[in-house]
Design a protein around this motif. Structure first.
Motif: not given
Length: 160
Positions: A14-21, A117-131
């Motif tokens: 699932l594209p919006q699921w946080d697989y650390r959950r 801040r600036g993060s999402s489930p697919m980019n949990p660390y808010g780093h611009p190069n992390r996808s």
């Protein structure tokens, strides 16, 4: 037999699921080119060889090296493994520990959704190069990546 044109599988993640959950996840992982490396089925039962025994040992080891992982049923087949992995706590401290108690810092709301801040489930660390597809600590993909890496490393030692 495996036919890539017929059996072309797409990711069901699932594209919006946080697989650390925290949750129970059914995983399947196959050998490269689906080669039967782990043993064979004899009289309806799986007969593990040395490679298959490595798979079992590393699968069980996954739970011992990670505090937030519990393993449930699994089966090793000649060219794949099915298993249920339970993630019991979010690496940020949200969730339930192995003993069933809520871990420190756990929220009473939606577990696994507080990100920096600036993060999402697919980019949990808010780093611009992390996808999507990158290594995310505590995620199901990282757990499986380590498992497969250890199996491969140990299996390669047998061939030397």
């Amino acid at each position: 037999p495996y036919n890539p044109a017929q059996h072309n599988r797409q990711s069901i993640c699932l594209p919006q699921w946080d697989y650390r959950r925290p949750g129970a996840y059914l995983v399947t992982t196959c050998t490269h080119d689906r080669v039967c490396l782990s043993g064979s089925v004899v009289d309806g039962r799986m007969a593990l060889n040395a490679y298959g025994r490595i798979v079992v040992e590393e699968w069980r080891r996954t739970e011992r090296v990670r505090d937030n992982v519990v393993l449930d049923a699994f089966v090793v087949m000649p060219n794949h493994v099915y298993g249920i992995i339970g993630i019991t706590a979010h690496p940020d401290g949200d969730g339930v520990n192995r003993d069933g108690n809520t871990s420190p810092g756990a929220s009473t709301g939606d577990i696994g959704t507080n990100h920096r801040r600036g993060s999402s489930p697919m980019n949990p660390y808010g780093h611009p190069n992390r996808s999507f597809g990158g290594t995310v600590a505590g995620s199901l993909s990282t757990i499986m990546r380590q498992f497969k890496s250890m199996v491969t490393t140990r299996a390669e030692r047998l061939t030397k």
